[in-house]
Design a protein around this motif. Sequence first.
Motif, PDB file in Angstrom:
ATOM      1  N   HIS A   1       0.839  -5.890   4.776  1.00 34.89           N
ATOM      2  CA  HIS A   1      -0.228  -6.011   3.772  1.00 34.89           C
ATOM      3  C   HIS A   1      -1.300  -4.954   3.984  1.00 34.89           C
ATOM      4  O   HIS A   1      -1.832  -4.400   3.041  1.00 34.89           O
TER       5      HIS A   1
ATOM      6  N   GLU B   1      -0.249  -1.732   2.531  1.00 33.61           N
ATOM      7  CA  GLU B   1      -0.432  -1.734   1.073  1.00 33.61           C
ATOM      8  C   GLU B   1      -1.880  -1.467   0.691  1.00 33.61           C
ATOM      9  O   GLU B   1      -2.173  -0.677  -0.199  1.00 33.61           O
ATOM     10  N   MET B   2      -2.785  -2.134   1.402  1.00 36.56           N
ATOM     11  CA  MET B   2      -4.203  -1.955   1.073  1.00 36.56           C
ATOM     12  C   MET B   2      -4.648  -0.520   1.336  1.00 36.56           C
ATOM     13  O   MET B   2      -5.409   0.056   0.569  1.00 36.56           O
TER      14      MET B   2
ATOM     15  N   ASN C   1      -2.721   2.088   1.269  1.00 36.84           N
ATOM     16  CA  ASN C   1      -2.131   2.917   0.228  1.00 36.84           C
ATOM     17  C   ASN C   1      -2.963   2.883  -1.043  1.00 36.84           C
ATOM     18  O   ASN C   1      -3.133   3.901  -1.717  1.00 36.84           O
ATOM     19  N   SER C   2      -3.505   1.704  -1.347  1.00 34.71           N
ATOM     20  CA  SER C   2      -4.256   1.632  -2.599  1.00 34.71           C
ATOM     21  C   SER C   2      -5.611   2.321  -2.442  1.00 34.71           C
ATOM     22  O   SER C   2      -6.161   2.859  -3.398  1.00 34.71           O
ATOM     23  N   LEU C   3      -6.133   2.359  -1.233  1.00 34.08           N
ATOM     24  CA  LEU C   3      -7.347   3.141  -0.980  1.00 34.08           C
ATOM     25  C   LEU C   3      -7.063   4.619  -1.256  1.00 34.08           C
ATOM     26  O   LEU C   3      -7.888   5.367  -1.775  1.00 34.08           O
ATOM     27  N   HIS C   4      -5.879   5.001  -0.900  1.00 36.30           N
ATOM     28  CA  HIS C   4      -5.405   6.361  -1.117  1.00 36.30           C
ATOM     29  C   HIS C   4      -5.355   6.667  -2.615  1.00 36.30           C
ATOM     30  O   HIS C   4      -5.884   7.668  -3.083  1.00 36.30           O
ATOM     31  N   THR C   5      -4.748   5.755  -3.394  1.00 40.24           N
ATOM     32  CA  THR C   5      -4.624   6.024  -4.830  1.00 40.24           C
ATOM     33  C   THR C   5      -5.944   5.838  -5.570  1.00 40.24           C
ATOM     34  O   THR C   5      -6.279   6.638  -6.428  1.00 40.24           O
ATOM     35  N   SER C   6      -6.706   4.803  -5.210  1.00 37.88           N
ATOM     36  CA  SER C   6      -7.898   4.534  -6.016  1.00 37.88           C
ATOM     37  C   SER C   6      -9.076   5.434  -5.663  1.00 37.88           C
ATOM     38  O   SER C   6      -9.895   5.741  -6.515  1.00 37.88           O
TER      39      SER C   6
ATOM     40  N   ASP D   1      -1.834   4.310   6.255  1.00 46.18           N
ATOM     41  CA  ASP D   1      -1.134   4.365   4.967  1.00 46.18           C
ATOM     42  C   ASP D   1       0.228   5.025   5.148  1.00 46.18           C
ATOM     43  O   ASP D   1       0.542   5.535   6.215  1.00 46.18           O
TER      44      ASP D   1
ATOM     45  N   ASN E   1     -14.386  -0.349  -2.360  1.00 43.17           N
ATOM     46  CA  ASN E   1     -12.990  -0.625  -2.023  1.00 43.17           C
ATOM     47  C   ASN E   1     -12.808  -1.052  -0.570  1.00 43.17           C
ATOM     48  O   ASN E   1     -11.931  -1.857  -0.263  1.00 43.17           O
TER      49      ASN E   1
END
Lengths: 310, 315
Positions: free
Chosen positions: B182, B185-186, B188-193, B213, B300
Amino acid sequence: MATQDSEKVQKVLLMGRAGSGKTSMRSIIFANYLARDTYRFTFTVDINRSRVRFLGNLVLSLWDCGGQGLFMEQYFQSQKDQIFKNVEVLIYVFEVVSKEPDKDLEYYKNCLAALEDLSQGAKIFCMIHKMDLIADSMRDKVFEQKQQEIIDVSKDFDVTCFRTSIWDETLYKAWSDIVNILLPNVQDLKSSLKDFCDANSADDVVLFEKYTFLVIANHDNIGHKDDHRFEKISNIIKQFKLSCIKTNFQFESMTFKNSYFTAFVEEFTSSTYIMVISSDPDVETEAISFNIKASRDYFENLVTDSLGSS
Amino acid sequence: MDILLVGPSKSGKTSIQRVVFKKLSPHESFFLPPTMSVETLTVENNPNVQFTIKDFPGNKEFDAEADRAILEQTGAIIYVFDAQIGDIEESCGKLKDIIAEASKVNEKIYYEVFVHKVDSDLYQNDDQKMEVYNDFQREIRNELKEADINVNITFYLTSIYDHTIFDALSKIVQKLFPFVEHLIEMLNSLHTSCGVEKAFIFDIISKIFIATDSSPVDITHYEICSELIDVLIDMSCIYGKDNLKFDEESSTTIKLKKGDNADDEAGNTYLYLKEVDEYLVLVCLIGEEEFQKKHLINYNINLLKQSLKEIFAKK
Ligand SMILES: Nc1nc2c(ncn2[C@@H]2O[C@H](COP(=O)(O)OP(=O)(O)OP(=O)(O)O)[C@@H](O)[C@H]2O)c(=O)[nH]1
Ligand SMILES: Nc1nc2c(ncn2[C@@H]2O[C@H](COP(=O)(O)OP(=O)(O)O)[C@@H](O)[C@H]2O)c(=O)[nH]1
Ligand SMILES: [Mg+2]
Ligand SMILES: [Mg+2]
């Protein structure tokens, strides 16, 4: 731009028996080596001369004199004039656990005699080195004893002894003290740091030399209990700086915080970094940041003046 | 969950345990005496990231019956091989015996091999390191095949004189905690957002990273982040109050400008550290442009902090 005339060259001799740690310490302080990289050094052949620039205009001409017996003999005979003339500083490195302590002292005495002939005003520093090899509880005692032996043979010379190891901050302490002696007008710099500290209601302000991170001057407003804190910080920031270099970066500014304090470390004048510590909740951190930038030019001149006129 | 350190005498097991978890400076490991009986150390800086390291005396052999209790508790076995003087054949034989016994008791154990001490003059370039690494790998695969044992082994090149040992142990610790997925995943989303370039979650005391990530780890990035933690801790020890080193407001911002030798494309970068849970910090590398949106990043990070609390609460 600095002209040739404003440069001030000071000759510094690094002497001591083979393997005592001369090349290691100079490489760590002046050439960005990590302590753990020094085990690869082989002995220094004859004399290794290097020039290091310090605070912009001070140039140290470092003579790292290989310590094997054969070379040593020559230093006091055929090469005597060349080596011992115009010496500003002698740094003699004693290995704390030595196989031949008498011989160490013998060579040291020869150096003093040569300086007496050729460079009378030279300042003498002795490093009692590799202290990490002594158990913690014994270090004070061993140091006192060695220091006494050295003072006993130094006769009329004024000598300052340091306990050092490449594995902790003591190396920074010793070298910071040594370079401070080469800065005749550092007093003005200190009083301006005090003003800066007061104006920002800061706790602690320090100037570090840009490349070596040796401590140039400081002002302490609250009487901090840890006397070795700057050397610890020099040591740790230098390590960080080396990691930055590996990743092809240089750091420009850092802020560290917890609920009690804020620390700023920033590029300051062209040859220094400044560190400011604040714990006053009424002071805006942005204000300190701003004041650091605003006083750059003023300090630029003070730093240059600290070297004295040539 | 236990991690066992096993292998020949003098291969470096105790040194690894001390350097990583007790902050022994590597050169001081020279003075360590041989281990006479198993030494247990539990890492519990954060209540949800707890594990135990068991450092065994050299040449410890395992027996499915006699050591059943130990093996049932075990999450991973690390075999430390001394790449300077070790004998590959002999070691692979012994490792095979350990695996044979351990897998009888517990099929879930991860097997890890440290090809260790690759720091001397023998190993000045990567080819030399890859050679022992490959030899060891080939030999143990053959041994296991002959014995008809089917397990997965992961190999690492390590030394206590650099960051490789921290990297290897981080990867092993991550295997033991299911919630790490998990976290990834979080991150990774820091990376995208927010355009965060690289993010790690560290246990600040051991400097083990428990998640990063999915982009590949550049060891120099790990190094710079871990070095940053050292500076923060030292600064906090010196200037924090009453030895209160680390609290909810602990944070660090570092502005890096590109060095003289960097490519033209490289821009300025920020290193940003924030506390996310007890003794856990997020450290990220962020480009200058992205860092201008610091409020978005902080927002975030706060979300991440919340989800982390929820994950831990569920456990
Ligand atoms: N060059 C190098 N030496 C290492 C490294 N790790 C450990 N050593 C050295 O290896 C020697 C043995 O280390 P120990 O940690 O005591 O070995 P051990 O595996 O615990 O030994 P036993 O307890 O007898 O089983 C020490 O002299 C360490 O300094 C490494 O990464 N590189
Ligand atoms: N333990 C310990 N070893 C040191 C220290 N300083 C240097 N050494 C080691 O001593 C050896 C000789 O050092 P070197 O600098 O070549 O000595 P030089 O002949 O005086 O130039 C190297 O293996 C260094 O790693 C120290 O403070 N402590
Ligand atoms: Mg030398
Ligand atoms: Mg041991």
